[in-house]
Design an enzyme around this catalytic site. Structure first.
Site, short mmCIF file in Angstrom:
data_model
loop_
_atom_site.label_atom_id
_atom_site.label_comp_id
_atom_site.label_asym_id
_atom_site.label_seq_id
_atom_site.Cartn_x
_atom_site.Cartn_y
_atom_site.Cartn_z
N ASN A 9 0.87 -1.18 0.00
CA ASN A 9 0.00 0.00 0.00
C ASN A 9 0.91 1.23 0.00
O ASN A 9 1.50 1.56 1.02
CB ASN A 9 -0.88 -0.04 1.26
N LYS A 11 0.09 4.25 -0.25
CA LYS A 11 -0.56 5.44 0.31
C LYS A 11 -0.31 6.63 -0.63
O LYS A 11 -0.22 6.43 -1.84
CB LYS A 11 -0.05 5.69 1.73
N HIS A 93 -9.40 1.27 5.07
CA HIS A 93 -8.10 1.45 5.73
C HIS A 93 -8.29 2.41 6.92
O HIS A 93 -9.09 3.35 6.83
CB HIS A 93 -7.08 2.00 4.74
N GLU A 95 -6.66 4.83 7.90
CA GLU A 95 -6.47 6.25 7.57
C GLU A 95 -7.74 6.82 6.92
O GLU A 95 -8.10 7.97 7.15
CB GLU A 95 -5.24 6.41 6.67
N GLU A 165 -5.04 -4.76 10.74
CA GLU A 165 -3.99 -3.76 10.92
C GLU A 165 -4.24 -2.99 12.22
O GLU A 165 -5.06 -2.05 12.23
CB GLU A 165 -4.00 -2.77 9.76
N GLY A 171 2.81 2.48 10.62
CA GLY A 171 3.75 3.58 10.41
C GLY A 171 4.48 4.02 11.67
O GLY A 171 5.10 5.07 11.70
N SER A 210 3.71 -1.94 10.18
CA SER A 210 5.17 -1.98 10.32
C SER A 210 5.79 -3.33 9.96
O SER A 210 6.75 -3.77 10.60
CB SER A 210 5.59 -1.56 11.73
P1 PGA Z 1 3.08 0.46 7.52
O1 PGA Z 1 1.59 0.64 6.95
O2 PGA Z 1 3.60 -0.85 6.97
O3 PGA Z 1 3.84 1.64 7.02
O4 PGA Z 1 2.96 0.42 9.00
C1 PGA Z 1 0.72 -0.44 6.81
C2 PGA Z 1 -0.62 0.03 6.25
O5 PGA Z 1 -1.11 1.08 6.67
O6 PGA Z 1 -1.22 -0.63 5.37
#
Ligand code: PGA
Length: 248
Positions: A9, A11, A93, A95, A165, A171, A210
Protein backbone atom coordinates in the site's frame (compact mmCIF):
# COMPACT_ATOMS: atom_id res chain seq x y z
CA UNK A 1 -5.80 -24.11 0.58
CA UNK A 2 -5.94 -20.34 0.85
CA UNK A 3 -3.83 -17.86 -1.03
CA UNK A 4 -0.78 -16.21 0.47
CA UNK A 5 -0.85 -12.57 -0.53
CA UNK A 6 1.67 -9.79 -0.03
CA UNK A 7 0.15 -6.41 -0.78
CA UNK A 8 1.97 -3.09 -0.95
CA UNK A 9 0.00 0.00 0.00
CA UNK A 10 1.92 3.01 -1.27
CA UNK A 11 -0.56 5.44 0.31
CA UNK A 12 0.06 8.99 -1.01
CA UNK A 13 3.70 8.23 -1.81
CA UNK A 14 5.70 7.42 -4.90
CA UNK A 15 5.94 8.86 -8.37
CA UNK A 16 5.81 7.82 -12.00
CA UNK A 17 9.51 7.13 -11.68
CA UNK A 18 8.92 4.72 -8.80
CA UNK A 19 6.20 2.93 -10.79
CA UNK A 20 8.57 2.57 -13.73
CA UNK A 21 11.49 1.40 -11.59
CA UNK A 22 9.96 -0.72 -8.86
CA UNK A 23 7.37 -2.70 -10.81
CA UNK A 24 9.82 -4.10 -13.40
CA UNK A 25 12.01 -5.26 -10.49
CA UNK A 26 9.02 -7.11 -9.03
CA UNK A 27 8.09 -8.59 -12.41
CA UNK A 28 11.68 -9.82 -12.82
CA UNK A 29 11.57 -11.88 -9.62
CA UNK A 30 7.89 -12.82 -9.75
CA UNK A 31 8.63 -16.33 -11.01
CA UNK A 32 10.52 -17.03 -7.79
CA UNK A 33 7.75 -15.78 -5.51
CA UNK A 34 5.00 -18.15 -4.48
CA UNK A 35 2.66 -15.62 -2.90
CA UNK A 36 0.35 -13.43 -4.95
CA UNK A 37 1.92 -9.98 -5.11
CA UNK A 38 -0.45 -7.00 -5.13
CA UNK A 39 0.70 -3.40 -5.50
CA UNK A 40 -1.66 -0.53 -4.67
CA UNK A 41 -0.18 2.76 -5.92
CA UNK A 42 -2.01 6.10 -5.88
CA UNK A 43 -4.95 5.97 -8.29
CA UNK A 44 -3.33 8.39 -10.72
CA UNK A 45 -0.68 5.74 -11.45
CA UNK A 46 -2.94 2.70 -11.71
CA UNK A 47 -2.98 2.53 -15.51
CA UNK A 48 0.78 2.85 -15.80
CA UNK A 49 1.29 0.34 -12.98
CA UNK A 50 -1.03 -2.10 -14.73
CA UNK A 51 0.92 -1.69 -17.96
CA UNK A 52 4.20 -2.38 -16.11
CA UNK A 53 2.80 -5.33 -14.17
CA UNK A 54 1.62 -7.42 -17.11
CA UNK A 55 0.08 -10.66 -15.91
CA UNK A 56 2.70 -11.37 -13.25
CA UNK A 57 1.57 -8.90 -10.59
CA UNK A 58 -1.80 -7.76 -9.37
CA UNK A 59 -2.44 -4.03 -9.19
CA UNK A 60 -5.13 -2.66 -6.93
CA UNK A 61 -6.64 0.64 -5.82
CA UNK A 62 -6.44 2.10 -2.32
CA UNK A 63 -10.03 3.23 -2.24
CA UNK A 64 -13.21 3.40 -4.34
CA UNK A 65 -16.52 5.16 -4.29
CA UNK A 66 -19.65 3.43 -3.03
CA UNK A 67 -21.58 5.26 -5.77
CA UNK A 68 -22.08 3.89 -9.27
CA UNK A 69 -21.36 7.04 -11.28
CA UNK A 70 -22.31 10.67 -11.56
CA UNK A 71 -21.66 13.96 -9.82
CA UNK A 72 -19.15 12.83 -7.19
CA UNK A 73 -16.16 15.08 -7.80
CA UNK A 74 -12.83 13.47 -7.03
CA UNK A 75 -14.20 9.95 -6.66
CA UNK A 76 -13.34 6.79 -8.59
CA UNK A 77 -15.94 4.12 -9.30
CA UNK A 78 -15.55 0.37 -9.10
CA UNK A 79 -16.53 0.17 -12.79
CA UNK A 80 -13.52 2.34 -13.61
CA UNK A 81 -11.25 -0.01 -11.68
CA UNK A 82 -12.74 -2.99 -13.49
CA UNK A 83 -12.30 -1.09 -16.75
CA UNK A 84 -8.54 -1.06 -16.12
CA UNK A 85 -8.79 -4.79 -15.40
CA UNK A 86 -7.80 -4.29 -11.81
CA UNK A 87 -8.97 -7.03 -9.50
CA UNK A 88 -8.47 -5.59 -6.02
CA UNK A 89 -9.35 -2.56 -3.95
CA UNK A 90 -8.43 -1.74 -0.36
CA UNK A 91 -11.48 -0.70 1.64
CA UNK A 92 -11.79 0.78 5.11
CA UNK A 93 -8.10 1.45 5.73
CA UNK A 94 -7.74 3.03 9.18
CA UNK A 95 -6.47 6.25 7.57
CA UNK A 96 -9.70 6.44 5.56
CA UNK A 97 -11.73 5.75 8.68
CA UNK A 98 -9.84 8.15 10.97
CA UNK A 99 -8.90 11.03 8.65
CA UNK A 100 -11.81 10.95 6.18
CA UNK A 101 -14.51 9.81 8.58
CA UNK A 102 -15.42 6.57 6.82
CA UNK A 103 -18.00 4.77 8.90
CA UNK A 104 -18.67 1.04 9.07
CA UNK A 105 -21.80 1.67 6.99
CA UNK A 106 -19.84 3.38 4.24
CA UNK A 107 -17.27 0.60 4.34
CA UNK A 108 -20.05 -1.96 3.84
CA UNK A 109 -21.40 -0.02 0.83
CA UNK A 110 -17.94 0.10 -0.71
CA UNK A 111 -17.37 -3.62 -0.16
CA UNK A 112 -20.73 -4.36 -1.77
CA UNK A 113 -19.93 -2.10 -4.72
CA UNK A 114 -16.52 -3.72 -5.22
CA UNK A 115 -17.84 -7.26 -5.03
CA UNK A 116 -20.71 -6.35 -7.34
CA UNK A 117 -18.21 -5.16 -9.94
CA UNK A 118 -16.33 -8.46 -9.74
CA UNK A 119 -13.44 -7.08 -7.71
CA UNK A 120 -11.87 -8.51 -4.58
CA UNK A 121 -12.36 -6.24 -1.57
CA UNK A 122 -9.42 -6.10 0.82
CA UNK A 123 -11.29 -5.14 3.99
CA UNK A 124 -9.04 -3.42 6.54
CA UNK A 125 -9.89 -3.66 10.22
CA UNK A 126 -8.02 -2.87 13.42
CA UNK A 127 -8.15 -1.39 16.90
CA UNK A 128 -6.59 1.81 18.21
CA UNK A 129 -4.08 1.83 21.05
CA UNK A 130 -6.74 3.05 23.49
CA UNK A 131 -9.04 0.21 22.46
CA UNK A 132 -6.26 -2.35 22.91
CA UNK A 133 -5.31 -0.94 26.29
CA UNK A 134 -8.89 -1.06 27.50
CA UNK A 135 -9.14 -4.72 26.47
CA UNK A 136 -11.54 -4.08 23.59
CA UNK A 137 -9.42 -5.38 20.69
CA UNK A 138 -11.55 -8.36 19.75
CA UNK A 139 -14.85 -6.53 20.28
CA UNK A 140 -13.74 -3.73 17.95
CA UNK A 141 -12.15 -5.91 15.27
CA UNK A 142 -14.87 -8.54 15.19
CA UNK A 143 -17.46 -5.76 15.19
CA UNK A 144 -15.86 -4.25 12.08
CA UNK A 145 -15.70 -7.67 10.42
CA UNK A 146 -19.27 -8.58 11.32
CA UNK A 147 -20.71 -5.34 10.00
CA UNK A 148 -19.53 -6.44 6.60
CA UNK A 149 -20.20 -10.18 6.95
CA UNK A 150 -23.81 -9.52 7.92
CA UNK A 151 -24.37 -7.73 4.60
CA UNK A 152 -22.70 -10.11 2.15
CA UNK A 153 -23.32 -13.78 1.45
CA UNK A 154 -20.80 -16.54 2.12
CA UNK A 155 -20.79 -17.17 -1.64
CA UNK A 156 -19.08 -13.76 -1.94
CA UNK A 157 -16.23 -14.61 0.39
CA UNK A 158 -14.17 -15.70 -2.62
CA UNK A 159 -14.02 -11.94 -3.34
CA UNK A 160 -13.06 -10.99 0.19
CA UNK A 161 -9.63 -10.64 1.79
CA UNK A 162 -9.36 -9.33 5.34
CA UNK A 163 -6.40 -7.26 6.51
CA UNK A 164 -5.92 -6.96 10.26
CA UNK A 165 -3.99 -3.76 10.92
CA UNK A 166 -3.73 -2.60 14.53
CA UNK A 167 -3.85 1.19 14.20
CA UNK A 168 -1.07 1.62 16.79
CA UNK A 169 1.28 -0.47 14.65
CA UNK A 170 0.77 1.45 11.38
CA UNK A 171 3.75 3.58 10.41
CA UNK A 172 4.98 3.61 14.00
CA UNK A 173 7.70 0.98 13.79
CA UNK A 174 5.76 -0.97 16.46
CA UNK A 175 4.69 -4.33 15.11
CA UNK A 176 2.21 -6.49 16.93
CA UNK A 177 4.09 -9.53 18.18
CA UNK A 178 3.39 -12.59 16.09
CA UNK A 179 1.40 -14.02 19.02
CA UNK A 180 -0.71 -10.84 19.36
CA UNK A 181 -1.40 -10.89 15.63
CA UNK A 182 -2.17 -14.62 15.52
CA UNK A 183 -4.64 -14.26 18.40
CA UNK A 184 -6.68 -11.71 16.43
CA UNK A 185 -6.37 -13.57 13.12
CA UNK A 186 -7.58 -16.75 14.78
CA UNK A 187 -10.53 -14.90 16.31
CA UNK A 188 -11.45 -13.48 12.89
CA UNK A 189 -11.30 -16.95 11.35
CA UNK A 190 -13.47 -18.37 14.14
CA UNK A 191 -15.96 -15.61 13.50
CA UNK A 192 -16.04 -16.54 9.80
CA UNK A 193 -16.43 -20.20 10.79
CA UNK A 194 -19.62 -19.38 12.69
CA UNK A 195 -21.20 -18.77 9.27
CA UNK A 196 -19.36 -21.43 7.26
CA UNK A 197 -16.51 -23.49 8.70
CA UNK A 198 -15.22 -24.77 5.34
CA UNK A 199 -15.27 -21.41 3.62
CA UNK A 200 -13.63 -19.79 6.66
CA UNK A 201 -10.51 -21.78 5.78
CA UNK A 202 -10.39 -20.24 2.31
CA UNK A 203 -10.41 -16.53 3.25
CA UNK A 204 -6.94 -14.96 3.31
CA UNK A 205 -6.30 -12.82 6.40
CA UNK A 206 -3.32 -10.48 6.03
CA UNK A 207 -1.46 -8.70 8.81
CA UNK A 208 -0.46 -5.06 8.43
CA UNK A 209 1.43 -2.62 10.63
CA UNK A 210 5.17 -1.98 10.32
CA UNK A 211 5.85 -5.22 8.45
CA UNK A 212 9.47 -5.35 7.30
CA UNK A 213 11.82 -7.96 5.89
CA UNK A 214 13.13 -8.48 9.42
CA UNK A 215 9.80 -9.40 11.04
CA UNK A 216 7.83 -10.88 8.10
CA UNK A 217 9.06 -14.46 8.49
CA UNK A 218 7.93 -14.76 12.08
CA UNK A 219 4.50 -13.32 11.27
CA UNK A 220 4.06 -15.58 8.22
CA UNK A 221 4.88 -18.64 10.33
CA UNK A 222 1.64 -18.16 12.28
CA UNK A 223 -1.18 -20.48 11.29
CA UNK A 224 -3.80 -17.85 10.50
CA UNK A 225 -1.55 -15.18 8.98
CA UNK A 226 -1.81 -15.52 5.22
CA UNK A 227 0.39 -12.66 4.15
CA UNK A 228 0.84 -8.97 4.73
CA UNK A 229 -0.40 -5.52 3.84
CA UNK A 230 2.79 -3.49 3.76
CA UNK A 231 2.95 0.29 3.84
CA UNK A 232 6.32 2.02 4.17
CA UNK A 233 8.42 -1.03 3.34
CA UNK A 234 6.58 -1.54 0.04
CA UNK A 235 8.24 1.60 -1.37
CA UNK A 236 11.66 -0.03 -1.25
CA UNK A 237 12.09 -2.73 -3.91
CA UNK A 238 14.67 -4.82 -2.03
CA UNK A 239 12.75 -4.71 1.22
CA UNK A 240 9.41 -5.52 -0.43
CA UNK A 241 10.86 -8.34 -2.53
CA UNK A 242 12.39 -9.85 0.59
CA UNK A 243 8.99 -9.77 2.33
CA UNK A 244 7.34 -11.34 -0.73
CA UNK A 245 9.91 -14.14 -0.84
CA UNK A 246 9.22 -15.02 2.77
CA UNK A 247 5.51 -15.62 2.17
CA UNK A 248 5.81 -19.14 0.78
P1 PGA B 1 3.08 0.46 7.52
O1 PGA B 1 1.59 0.64 6.95
O2 PGA B 1 3.60 -0.85 6.97
O3 PGA B 1 3.84 1.64 7.02
O4 PGA B 1 2.96 0.42 9.00
C1 PGA B 1 0.72 -0.44 6.81
C2 PGA B 1 -0.62 0.03 6.25
O5 PGA B 1 -1.11 1.08 6.67
O6 PGA B 1 -1.22 -0.63 5.37
Amino acid sequence: MRKKIVAGNWKMNGSLELVNNLLPRLVEVSGEIQAEVLVCPPSLYLAQAKAQAGSQLAIGAQNCSEQVSGAFTGEISVAMLADLQLAHVLIGHSERRAIYGETDELVVSKVQAAIGAGLTAVLCVGETLAERESGDTLTVVLGQVNTVLSQIGTDQWSQLVIAYEPVWAIGTGKTASSEQAQEVHKAIRQELARSDADKAETVSILYGGSVKAANAGELFAQQDIDGALVGGASLDADEFISICRQAG
